[in-house]
Design a protein around this motif. Structure first.
Motif, PDB file in Angstrom:
ATOM      1  N   GLN A   1       0.929  -1.231  -0.118  1.00 18.35           N
ATOM      2  CA  GLN A   1       0.281  -0.282  -0.005  1.00 18.35           C
ATOM      3  C   GLN A   1       0.875   1.597  -0.003  1.00 18.35           C
ATOM      4  O   GLN A   1       0.247   2.246  -0.626  1.00 18.35           O
ATOM      5  CB  GLN A   1      -0.942  -0.267   0.565  1.00 18.35           C
ATOM      6  CG  GLN A   1      -2.360  -1.193   0.849  1.00 18.35           C
ATOM      7  CD  GLN A   1      -3.494  -1.279   2.145  1.00 18.35           C
ATOM      8  OE1 GLN A   1      -3.000  -0.349   2.304  1.00 18.35           O
ATOM      9  NE2 GLN A   1      -4.024  -2.082   2.350  1.00 18.35           N
ATOM     10  N   ALA A   2       1.995   1.234   0.464  1.00 15.74           N
ATOM     11  CA  ALA A   2       2.884   1.855   0.085  1.00 15.74           C
ATOM     12  C   ALA A   2       3.675   2.776  -1.239  1.00 15.74           C
ATOM     13  O   ALA A   2       3.567   4.181  -0.956  1.00 15.74           O
ATOM     14  CB  ALA A   2       3.934   1.828   1.486  1.00 15.74           C
ATOM     15  N   THR A   3       3.197   1.677  -2.085  1.00 19.83           N
ATOM     16  CA  THR A   3       3.959   1.658  -3.405  1.00 19.83           C
ATOM     17  C   THR A   3       2.792   1.301  -3.831  1.00 19.83           C
ATOM     18  O   THR A   3       2.976   0.942  -5.861  1.00 19.83           O
ATOM     19  CB  THR A   3       5.103   1.004  -3.819  1.00 19.83           C
ATOM     20  OG1 THR A   3       4.324  -0.245  -3.854  1.00 19.83           O
ATOM     21  CG2 THR A   3       6.400   1.622  -2.728  1.00 19.83           C
ATOM     22  N   ALA A   4       1.235   1.716  -3.934  1.00 26.07           N
ATOM     23  CA  ALA A   4       0.688   1.408  -4.803  1.00 26.07           C
ATOM     24  C   ALA A   4       0.076   1.733  -6.137  1.00 26.07           C
ATOM     25  O   ALA A   4       0.485   3.361  -6.216  1.00 26.07           O
ATOM     26  CB  ALA A   4      -0.669   1.317  -3.423  1.00 26.07           C
ATOM     27  N   PRO A   5       0.175   1.431  -7.600  1.00 24.71           N
ATOM     28  CA  PRO A   5      -0.133   1.669  -8.008  1.00 24.71           C
ATOM     29  C   PRO A   5      -1.126   2.592  -8.870  1.00 24.71           C
ATOM     30  O   PRO A   5      -2.084   2.679  -7.604  1.00 24.71           O
ATOM     31  CB  PRO A   5       0.216   1.101  -9.270  1.00 24.71           C
ATOM     32  CG  PRO A   5      -0.620  -0.681  -8.874  1.00 24.71           C
ATOM     33  CD  PRO A   5      -0.251   0.068  -7.372  1.00 24.71           C
ATOM     34  N   ALA A   6      -0.582   3.656 -10.206  1.00 27.50           N
ATOM     35  CA  ALA A   6      -2.280   3.844 -10.047  1.00 27.50           C
ATOM     36  C   ALA A   6      -3.237   3.210 -11.049  1.00 27.50           C
ATOM     37  O   ALA A   6      -2.598   1.845 -11.586  1.00 27.50           O
ATOM     38  CB  ALA A   6      -1.982   4.640 -11.262  1.00 27.50           C
TER      39      ALA A   6
END
Length: 115
Positions: free
Chosen positions: A86-91
């Motif tokens: 969730q810290a690097t969730a993509p578009a």
């Protein structure tokens, strides 16, 4: 700038690397499995292809998710949310489409950055 294609066949490549990006073909699960099992299979395939390309899920820029039935949205999301950092969730975009066969429930297309 070079273009590298992984697992190419007569119709498509499973991944294409160019310009610091990795483009994955739509990944699907085992026909006939439910959406939960298919999503797990798809995400495992994505992990493997990204690793082979030299990157990982923390570098995914965008995800396009196609569902055969939006009624499967919550079940697919449950698996996705356990997998994605969730810290690097993509578009991300999700839509309902008719997939290649009626036995496919989900297809995921990824674009990721190389380190």
């Amino acid at each position: 700038m070079s273009i590298v294609r992984l697992h190419s066949g007569p119709r498509m490549s499973q991944a294409v690397i160019h310009g610091g990006l990795v483009y994955l073909a739509g990944q699907v699960g085992n026909p006939g499995d439910d959406v939960t099992a298919q999503t797990r299979t798809v995400l495992s395939s994505i992990d493997a292809l990204l690793a082979e390309a030299g990157t990982d899920r923390s570098r995914i820029l965008s995800a396009t998710i196609w569902l055969a039935d939006m009624g499967d949205f919550a079940a697919m999301n449950a698996v996705w949310e356990d997998w994605v950092d969730q810290a690097t969730a993509p578009a991300r975009a999700t839509g309902e489409v008719r997939l290649a066969t009626d036995e496919y429930r989900v297809e995921v297309i990824i674009v990721a950055a190389l380190p």
